[in-house]
Design a protein around this motif. Structure first.
Motif, PDB file in Angstrom:
ATOM      1  N   ARG A   1      97.212 -33.907 -52.585  1.00 52.32           N
ATOM      2  CA  ARG A   1      97.356 -33.375 -51.387  1.00 52.32           C
ATOM      3  C   ARG A   1      97.361 -34.612 -50.297  1.00 52.32           C
ATOM      4  O   ARG A   1      98.548 -34.598 -49.403  1.00 52.32           O
ATOM      5  CB  ARG A   1      96.764 -32.190 -51.031  1.00 52.32           C
ATOM      6  CG  ARG A   1      97.106 -31.144 -51.770  1.00 52.32           C
ATOM      7  CD  ARG A   1      96.159 -29.832 -51.417  1.00 52.32           C
ATOM      8  NE  ARG A   1      96.885 -28.435 -52.061  1.00 52.32           N
ATOM      9  CZ  ARG A   1      95.885 -27.537 -52.081  1.00 52.32           C
ATOM     10  NH1 ARG A   1      94.659 -27.623 -51.899  1.00 52.32           N
ATOM     11  NH2 ARG A   1      96.325 -26.393 -52.528  1.00 52.32           N
TER      12      ARG A   1
ATOM     13  N   ARG B   1     111.604 -33.188 -54.796  1.00 54.38           N
ATOM     14  CA  ARG B   1     111.238 -32.674 -55.954  1.00 54.38           C
ATOM     15  C   ARG B   1     110.872 -34.084 -56.827  1.00 54.38           C
ATOM     16  O   ARG B   1     109.781 -33.704 -57.508  1.00 54.38           O
ATOM     17  CB  ARG B   1     112.075 -31.876 -56.544  1.00 54.38           C
ATOM     18  CG  ARG B   1     111.872 -31.329 -57.952  1.00 54.38           C
ATOM     19  CD  ARG B   1     110.519 -30.249 -57.868  1.00 54.38           C
ATOM     20  NE  ARG B   1     110.056 -29.919 -59.095  1.00 54.38           N
ATOM     21  CZ  ARG B   1     109.190 -28.890 -59.407  1.00 54.38           C
ATOM     22  NH1 ARG B   1     108.860 -27.882 -58.342  1.00 54.38           N
ATOM     23  NH2 ARG B   1     108.698 -28.674 -60.396  1.00 54.38           N
TER      24      ARG B   1
ATOM     25  N   PRO C   1     103.049 -24.154 -58.646  1.00 56.07           N
ATOM     26  CA  PRO C   1     103.124 -23.711 -56.988  1.00 56.07           C
ATOM     27  C   PRO C   1     102.432 -24.891 -56.341  1.00 56.07           C
ATOM     28  O   PRO C   1     103.233 -25.108 -55.253  1.00 56.07           O
ATOM     29  CB  PRO C   1     102.033 -22.457 -57.262  1.00 56.07           C
ATOM     30  CG  PRO C   1     101.707 -21.965 -58.481  1.00 56.07           C
ATOM     31  CD  PRO C   1     102.046 -23.053 -59.394  1.00 56.07           C
ATOM     32  N   VAL C   2     101.806 -25.749 -57.038  1.00 59.77           N
ATOM     33  CA  VAL C   2     101.231 -27.006 -56.115  1.00 59.77           C
ATOM     34  C   VAL C   2     102.749 -27.893 -55.993  1.00 59.77           C
ATOM     35  O   VAL C   2     102.943 -28.436 -54.852  1.00 59.77           O
ATOM     36  CB  VAL C   2     100.341 -27.677 -56.958  1.00 59.77           C
ATOM     37  CG1 VAL C   2     100.021 -29.192 -56.073  1.00 59.77           C
ATOM     38  CG2 VAL C   2      98.861 -26.917 -56.952  1.00 59.77           C
TER      39      VAL C   2
ATOM     40  N   ALA D   1     105.823 -26.874 -55.850  1.00 59.70           N
ATOM     41  CA  ALA D   1     106.821 -26.217 -55.158  1.00 59.70           C
ATOM     42  C   ALA D   1     106.162 -26.368 -53.737  1.00 59.70           C
ATOM     43  O   ALA D   1     107.101 -26.662 -52.823  1.00 59.70           O
ATOM     44  CB  ALA D   1     106.572 -24.724 -55.401  1.00 59.70           C
ATOM     45  N   THR D   2     105.117 -26.513 -53.290  1.00 62.13           N
ATOM     46  CA  THR D   2     104.572 -26.546 -52.100  1.00 62.13           C
ATOM     47  C   THR D   2     105.004 -28.056 -51.546  1.00 62.13           C
ATOM     48  O   THR D   2     105.309 -28.240 -50.314  1.00 62.13           O
ATOM     49  CB  THR D   2     103.082 -26.298 -51.707  1.00 62.13           C
ATOM     50  OG1 THR D   2     102.939 -24.775 -52.234  1.00 62.13           O
ATOM     51  CG2 THR D   2     102.465 -26.452 -50.603  1.00 62.13           C
ATOM     52  N   ALA D   3     104.534 -28.996 -52.532  1.00 61.93           N
ATOM     53  CA  ALA D   3     104.802 -30.382 -52.044  1.00 61.93           C
ATOM     54  C   ALA D   3     106.200 -30.539 -51.925  1.00 61.93           C
ATOM     55  O   ALA D   3     106.521 -31.407 -51.186  1.00 61.93           O
ATOM     56  CB  ALA D   3     104.282 -31.252 -53.201  1.00 61.93           C
ATOM     57  N   THR D   4     107.156 -30.098 -52.682  1.00 61.23           N
ATOM     58  CA  THR D   4     108.426 -30.188 -52.466  1.00 61.23           C
ATOM     59  C   THR D   4     109.090 -29.599 -51.212  1.00 61.23           C
ATOM     60  O   THR D   4     109.720 -30.380 -50.438  1.00 61.23           O
ATOM     61  CB  THR D   4     109.151 -29.448 -53.697  1.00 61.23           C
ATOM     62  OG1 THR D   4     108.866 -30.271 -54.940  1.00 61.23           O
ATOM     63  CG2 THR D   4     110.864 -29.801 -53.727  1.00 61.23           C
ATOM     64  N   ALA D   5     108.693 -28.668 -50.689  1.00 65.83           N
ATOM     65  CA  ALA D   5     109.198 -28.061 -49.590  1.00 65.83           C
ATOM     66  C   ALA D   5     108.337 -28.962 -48.256  1.00 65.83           C
ATOM     67  O   ALA D   5     109.535 -28.994 -47.502  1.00 65.83           O
ATOM     68  CB  ALA D   5     108.455 -26.695 -49.315  1.00 65.83           C
ATOM     69  N   ALA D   6     107.401 -29.370 -48.629  1.00 74.76           N
ATOM     70  CA  ALA D   6     106.674 -30.226 -47.369  1.00 74.76           C
ATOM     71  C   ALA D   6     107.515 -31.841 -47.316  1.00 74.76           C
ATOM     72  O   ALA D   6     107.828 -31.952 -46.279  1.00 74.76           O
ATOM     73  CB  ALA D   6     105.273 -30.736 -47.554  1.00 74.76           C
TER      74      ALA D   6
END
Length: 299
Positions: free
Chosen positions: A70, A37, A19-20, A22-27
């Protein structure tokens, strides 16, 4: 052999990487990063201290690691170069230290280095010159892969010279032959006068982007402008380099110069107009874009 990061002590608080990431990739994707990615994964491997291939096996981030990760993702989303965040850039078989003040070597430049290395390998004791050396990517690759070569690396920028000298010292410590670092302007008509008529292979990745061209934020805000732009047509450094190369090269010596993808005609024309070159050729990169031009010094 497994890492303690893959099997942490019982009771250690961990956040699963899926999940970490995935969130980073989206940002990163939302910020316009070209490879979100991959960049998210490289930053994770950097924080976690594992190879990228083992990232799926990691138990997760500790709270401190997650906070650090982050922060790095936020900086990358602000379009700070990935290599600045990692502190290094891969180039052929080397890892080179890079950061503010030096141009980050690009994968496409490996093609020019490969061409030069192939020519140098065919000689018993080649003399090779790398102009606009920056981090030393080309020069240090030649020294690493052609240990019989005598290699000169020329750079003008004080900031880039610090990185070049650091990388050169690191490669000597690793067992590679030393590279001779020269602080000089490649447009100087007397550049490397002691090598006149002796150089076998001359390579150059100069500034070549025409002034006013839109470039990505990683380049515009972090690469030194003097390492990127070169006059209204992008040939402001290439022209004097072509002239000086003709003086430095031995008869039959070869030169390769990287250039903008808008220069497939212009750079070969500069070589041809000089009158001292033959076998002028423009080479494409792996995507088919014009990437560098080469020529042979006639006797």
């Amino acid at each position: 052999m497994t890492s303690s990061r893959e099997h942490p002590p019982e009771g250690t608080e961990r956040t699963r990487p899926g999940p970490v990431l995935a969130t980073a990739t989206a940002a990163l994707s939302a910020a316009g990063v070209g490879s979100p990615r991959a960049d998210a994964e490289w930053l994770a491997t950097y924080v976690l201290g594992v190879d990228r291939s083992r990232l799926p096996l990691v138990a997760g981030f500790t709270p401190d690691e997650l906070a650090r990760y982050r922060r790095l993702v936020a900086r990358r989303a602000g379009r700070e170069p990935l290599q600045h965040l990692l502190g290094s850039a891969a180039f052929r078989y080397l890892e080179l230290a890079v950061g503010p003040g030096v141009f980050v070597p690009r994968p496409e430049t490996e093609l020019l280095a490969e061409w030069g290395i192939a020519r140098a390998r065919g000689l018993a004791a080649p003399l090779v010159v790398d102009l606009c050396s920056g981090s030393g990517a080309i020069a240090l690759s030649v020294a690493h892969e052609v240990p019989a070569a005598t290699v000169y690396a020329v750079e003008r920028s004080a900031g880039a010279l610090e990185w070049l000298r650091r990388n050169a010292a690191s490669r000597v410590a690793a067992g590679d032959p030393p590279v001779r670092v020269v602080a000089a302007d490649v447009t100087d008509p007397d550049l490397l006068a002691e090598l006149t008529g002796r150089v076998d292979v001359l390579l150059c990745n100069p500034p070549y982007v025409p002034a006013g061209t839109d470039v990505p934020p990683e380049v515009a805000d972090h690469d030194p402008a003097e390492a990127v732009f070169a006059g209204t047509d992008g040939l402001g450094v290439i022209r004097p380099v072509v002239r000086r190369a003709a003086e430095l090269l031995a008869p039959g010596g070869v030169v390769g110069i990287e250039h903008d993808d808008t220069h497939p005609v212009a750079v070969p024309a500069v070589f041809t107009a000089d009158g001292r070159y033959a076998d002028v050729t423009c080479h494409p990169d792996l995507a088919g874009r014009p990437r560098f031009s080469t020529a042979r010094r006639v006797a």
